[in-house]
Design a protein around this motif. Structure first.
Motif, PDB file in Angstrom:
ATOM      1  N   ASP A 145       0.843  -1.201   0.000  1.00  0.00           N
ATOM      2  CA  ASP A 145       0.000   0.000   0.000  1.00  0.00           C
ATOM      3  C   ASP A 145       0.876   1.249   0.000  1.00  0.00           C
ATOM      4  O   ASP A 145       1.835   1.342   0.772  1.00  0.00           O
ATOM      5  N   VAL A 146       0.508   2.200  -0.842  1.00  0.00           N
ATOM      6  CA  VAL A 146       1.169   3.499  -0.875  1.00  0.00           C
ATOM      7  C   VAL A 146       0.341   4.484  -0.044  1.00  0.00           C
ATOM      8  O   VAL A 146       0.876   5.350   0.617  1.00  0.00           O
ATOM      9  N   ALA A 147      -0.979   4.319  -0.086  1.00  0.00           N
ATOM     10  CA  ALA A 147      -1.879   5.184   0.692  1.00  0.00           C
ATOM     11  C   ALA A 147      -3.204   4.462   0.910  1.00  0.00           C
ATOM     12  O   ALA A 147      -3.624   3.643   0.087  1.00  0.00           O
ATOM     13  N   ARG A 148      -3.832   4.783   2.046  1.00  0.00           N
ATOM     14  CA  ARG A 148      -5.192   4.331   2.380  1.00  0.00           C
ATOM     15  C   ARG A 148      -5.945   5.538   2.889  1.00  0.00           C
ATOM     16  O   ARG A 148      -5.454   6.242   3.765  1.00  0.00           O
ATOM     17  N   VAL A 149      -7.140   5.745   2.332  1.00  0.00           N
ATOM     18  CA  VAL A 149      -7.947   6.892   2.724  1.00  0.00           C
ATOM     19  C   VAL A 149      -9.386   6.423   2.871  1.00  0.00           C
ATOM     20  O   VAL A 149      -9.897   5.699   2.013  1.00  0.00           O
ATOM     21  N   THR A 150     -10.057   6.846   3.937  1.00  0.00           N
ATOM     22  CA  THR A 150     -11.456   6.493   4.153  1.00  0.00           C
ATOM     23  C   THR A 150     -12.330   7.664   3.721  1.00  0.00           C
ATOM     24  O   THR A 150     -12.076   8.810   4.111  1.00  0.00           O
ATOM     25  N   VAL A 151     -13.335   7.360   2.891  1.00  0.00           N
ATOM     26  CA  VAL A 151     -14.255   8.383   2.400  1.00  0.00           C
ATOM     27  C   VAL A 151     -15.689   7.926   2.658  1.00  0.00           C
ATOM     28  O   VAL A 151     -15.976   6.730   2.636  1.00  0.00           O
ATOM     29  N   PRO A 152     -16.592   8.887   2.923  1.00  0.00           N
ATOM     30  CA  PRO A 152     -17.990   8.512   3.194  1.00  0.00           C
ATOM     31  C   PRO A 152     -18.731   8.111   1.924  1.00  0.00           C
ATOM     32  O   PRO A 152     -18.401   8.548   0.821  1.00  0.00           O
ATOM     33  N   VAL A 153     -19.751   7.268   2.104  1.00  0.00           N
ATOM     34  CA  VAL A 153     -20.634   6.860   1.007  1.00  0.00           C
ATOM     35  C   VAL A 153     -21.819   7.806   0.970  1.00  0.00           C
ATOM     36  O   VAL A 153     -22.404   8.124   2.007  1.00  0.00           O
TER      37      VAL A 153
END
Length: 192
Positions: A145-153
């Protein structure tokens, strides 16, 4: 000498023709491939409406396959909640950054990466991975993984039949990558 060369050429052509006639292409893929650019529709406009893009250069490109809902339960069967999913179908999508970007406060160098996600009902974890050229997410390795980002649905009343990705300009330095399927849409801001 010329007769021999002519005979050899005719023999080769007849062998090549026989081989070509026996070749069978496999059927069409059920999940057609698509490509999205930022600026939106860059490749099309570069060819057919250059004034529309002006001096803009491509900044992001994503190549992905577009599975269809076809009456199926998307988030139970095709992209199960809580599991790593290639964002689309077939090979994991490739996202190309033409310049360094920042996603969720994480700097990512220009290059080509795989785009994956962990969908859930209220949020998705978007994963940018250095492990390109993988079929699906079956060989997913979190160490890459280079990046992990959580975004809302965001839920919609209308259904997106085929999984889709599209970019929009938020401001002079930020693009938003929208991904949608069924009644779910997520938005991932990407800063240049």
């Amino acid at each position: 000498m010329q007769k021999t060369a002519l005979l050899v050429s005719l023999l080769l052509l007849s062998v090549m023709d026989a081989h070509a006639q026996s070749f069978t292409f496999r059927g069409l893929d059920k999940s057609p491939m698509d490509m999205a650019y930022y600026p939106d529709d860059y490749a099309h406009d570069r060819k057919f409406a250059p004034a529309k893009i002006g001096t803009d250069k491509a900044m992001i490109r994503i190549t992905y396959s577009r599975p269809a809902k076809n009456g199926r339960d998307v988030f139970q069967k095709l992209a199960p909640y809580g599991k790593v999913w290639r964002v689309g179908a077939n090979e994991a999508p490739e996202i190309k950054f033409y310049q360094d970007v920042t996603i969720g406060g994480k700097k990512i160098k220009a290059g080509i990466y795989a785009l994956l996600a962990i969908p859930n009902e209220t949020e998705w974890t978007i994963i940018i991975s250095s492990d390109v050229d993988q079929w699906g997410a079956y060989s997913y390795n979190q160490a890459l993984d280079v990046a992990r980002v959580t975004v809302p649905v965001q839920k919609s009343d209308s259904i997106v039949e085929n999984f889709s990705i599209q970019f929009a300009k938020k401001d002079a330095k930020t693009a938003v990558m929208y991904m949608g399927w069924d009644t779910a849409t997520v938005a991932l801001p990407i800063s240049m």
